[in-house]
Scaffold this motif. Structure first.
Motif: not given
Ligand code: GCO
Ligand code: MN
Ligand code: MN
Length: 389
Positions: A56, A183, A185, A219, A222, A247, A289
């Protein structure tokens, strides 16, 4: 009799600065590890055999760094990349830590916050591209609500679309070779986050002005937080040509965001995921990640990082073994057997086909009575994973 399972550059194993750099702070406790500088993290990743490092904007330079400080940090980071051979395949924006983003970034009700989020993202895109990134991730951790009294969810979708369209044009205008990966979540840190699953993201992308520039970054944790089958979301993204990044981590179902080492909890799901990625020939980053348990010191962080890659490689070998296993393959052939008797009704619609199919007769009871052998197939899979095949 352990084998090394050494990571190779073609495995494209990457970690974020924030993953191995995680200091073990949680809502109940202070950091347990010393913060490492970006340069130290690059060297640690090189030592464990990673291919790349993602960041980031503010993992690299603090949000309040002066231009001179920022330049010095970027120079030293670039030098570390040169010294180690690590690359930067992906970059992203921190649109969640600063209090300015407490109500979201692109979806915030305050137009000044939305404008600032766009400005910050354009600057972070410039930085990412400068360091070689070809994928730019958008994780909208704060793009949500605790109460639906605060925001109309349709407004939130429209604001997100406006931001994405603006940023796609920015990238084109700059002539950057960069694709976006969204991404999803379901929650955490917001009570509910918009576009909560990878499936939501895929539907949203189709409404953008430049959908070809935008894919997803699913991910593991998620989808599992939402109680869903991660592999099915990855498969849908892949089939749509939208799997731009992934991820990898692990997580017990129904828990808070745990970010465990890849393969630490749901081994069988991890196996089918690796098998899928390898079978289809996914050639993007395998980005871990996740972070080390809060109990770990610097050595434990290396154990964590090595463990992620090692488990992936072991599962990759198991996938090849599964594909070559004669008993498993014979069962699959049996399950998918096709004697050609339905050929006349297959494929595209025609009125003649429909009429013929409506006139056909089926032995419904025989169809229902047939055993499919999935118990045996699954047990063979489990035994292969347990190392007794
Ligand atoms: C989380 C997310 C982050 C993102 C990251 C990249 O659950 O905190 O997975 O780790 O992947 O901000 O954009
Ligand atoms: Mn996460
Ligand atoms: Mn993530």
């Amino acid at each position: 009799m352990t084998r090394p399972f050494l990571p190779q550059p073609h495995d494209k194993f990457t970690f974020g600065l924030w993953t191995v750099g995680n200091v073990g702070r949680d809502p109940f406790g202070d950091p347990v590890r010393w913060a490492m500088s970006p340069v130290e993290i690059v060297h640690l990743l090189a030592e464990v055999g990673a291919y790349g490092v993602n960041f980031h904007d503010n993992d690299l330079a603090p949000i309040d760094a002066s231009p001179a400080e920022r330049d010095r940090i970027v120079r030293s980071f670039r030098q570390a990349l040169e010294d180690t051979g690590l690359v930067v395949p992906m970059a992203t924006t921190n649109l969640f830590t600063d209090p300015a983003f407490k109500d979201g970034a692109f979806t915030a009700n305050d137009p000044n916050v939305r404008a600032y989020a766009l400005q910050k993202t354009m600057q972070a895109i410039d930085l990412g591209v400068e360091l070689g990134a070809q994928v730019y991730v958008f994780w909208g951790g704060r793009e949500g609500v605790e109460t639906d009294a605060a925001k109309n969810p349709v407004t939130a979708i429209q604001r997100t679309r406006e931001a994405m369209n603006f940023l796609c044009e920015y990238v084109q205008d700059q002539g950057y070779d960069l694709r976006f990966a969204l991404e999803a979540k379901p929650n955490e840190p917001r009570g509910d986050i918009y576009n909560a699953t990878t499936g939501n993201m895929l539907a949203f992308i189709a409404t953008l002005e430049h959908p070809e520039m935008v894919g997803v970054n699913p991910e593991v944790a998620h989808e599992q937080m939402a109680g869903l089958n991660f592999l099915h979301h990855v498969a849908q993204a892949w089939e749509a040509g939208k799997l731009f990044h992934i991820d990898l981590n692990d997580q017990a179902f129904g828990r808070y965001d745990q970010d465990y080492r890849f393969g630490a909890v749901n081994l069988k799901s991890a196996f089918f995921l690796v098998k899928f990625l390898e079978d289809v020939g996914y050639d993007g980053s395998r980005h871990f990640d996740a972070h080390a348990y809060r109990t770990e010191d610097r050595e434990g962080v290396k154990d964590f990082a090595r463990g992620c890659m090692r488990s992936y490689l072991i599962l990759k070998e198991k996938a090849a073994q599964w594909n070559a296993d004669r008993e498993i393959q014979a069962l699959l052939a049996e399950i998918n057997a096709d004697d050609g008797s339905t050929d006349a009704w297959k494929g595209a619609y025609s009125r003649a086909k429909a009429n013929a199919l409506k006139a056909a007769s089926f032995d419904r009871q025989a169809l229902g009575a047939r055993g499919l052998g999935y118990e045996r197939l699954d047990q063979l899979t489990v035994e292969l994973l347990l190392g007794v095949r």
